[in-house]
Design a protein around this motif. Sequence first.
Motif, PDB file in Angstrom:
ATOM      1  N   ASP A  24     105.186  49.465  21.023  1.00 62.17           N
ATOM      2  CA  ASP A  24     105.065  49.862  22.424  1.00 62.17           C
ATOM      3  C   ASP A  24     104.600  51.311  22.553  1.00 62.17           C
ATOM      4  O   ASP A  24     103.755  51.639  23.404  1.00 62.17           O
ATOM      5  CB  ASP A  24     106.403  49.683  23.144  1.00 62.17           C
ATOM      6  N   SER A  45     101.124  52.298  24.247  1.00 61.33           N
ATOM      7  CA  SER A  45     101.155  52.971  25.549  1.00 61.33           C
ATOM      8  C   SER A  45     100.665  54.408  25.490  1.00 61.33           C
ATOM      9  O   SER A  45     100.240  54.961  26.507  1.00 61.33           O
ATOM     10  CB  SER A  45     102.574  52.928  26.132  1.00 61.33           C
ATOM     11  N   SER A  57     107.475  57.886  26.931  1.00 65.99           N
ATOM     12  CA  SER A  57     108.582  56.965  27.170  1.00 65.99           C
ATOM     13  C   SER A  57     109.912  57.679  27.000  1.00 65.99           C
ATOM     14  O   SER A  57     110.000  58.733  26.366  1.00 65.99           O
ATOM     15  CB  SER A  57     108.509  55.761  26.216  1.00 65.99           C
TER      16      SER A  57
END
Length: 301
Positions: free
Chosen positions: A125, A129, A258
């Motif tokens: 992820d 991202s 994140s």
Amino acid sequence: MGLPDASGDLSSEMEVDAFRRLFPLRFYERHLAESIRPDGRPLGRARDTTIALGAVTSADGSALAKIGSTTMLAAVKMEVMTPSMESPDEGCIAIDFHMPPICSPIVRPGRPAEAAPVVSKQLSDTISSSGMINLKELSLVSGKAAWMAYLDIYCLDADGALFDAALLSAVAALFHLQIPAVSLNDDGKIVVSEEDGGKLEKEPVNKEKRKLTLRSIPFSLTCILHKNYILADPTSEEEAIMETLVTVVLDSSSQLISLYKPGGAVLAYTSAVQDCIALTRQRVRELQKILDEANSGMEVD
């Protein structure tokens, strides 16, 4: 005269060790009250960190990263594949995280480690991202051939902050990666030039090995929240005793990618999150410098 003193020191050391084992949280809280940790670090300081590029000679890119005792080995292997119909001009990257039994006493032979799939998903992820890799750069012939990058990260020693060390090793391996030269053979198939004996039967797709262009390189810092304290880069012992973790991922320009908080007893108030982000900004500068120095060392060699 020296013997009684040595005996007394040994006895005192045994008492401290016994207290640490029987009352680990109280042991740590006594140190936290003095703004120091048992290993001598201030609360906001990460452990010593090193990166060695090119650790696996058989891989197209590799790196060994150490944060304290936590050690990760990452390797990238490139293979030619047929791209999907949905993305004919893009390659792919597959990321897998491994925790063999040698890395920790809690990992048992024959049983997959519970943390492995979690870290693996986090890595996929984060790299996706962050926009670090332009998948179009992995294309060879539109709709016919593209690169598949297999990125495997092996945990050799699990002493806390596994995701931080795994991400650092993955980034370093991709930084070190050299994409092989490939060409078209007589059958119109893409072959790696080395497999073709270095003789290019037709115009090469790319004439020589090349580096990936990496953008927005992600770096992370995991912190423990305990009461009013924030501990950066926890060891496995600290993670086991104080269970509230926050992992912040920023790119090389300090943009937030994140923030991950997998539960825990302590609420992540805005002020605590802001403090974690501030610590991560400082850590990003440190890690970028370490990565640049490792790359400079490779160029000198």
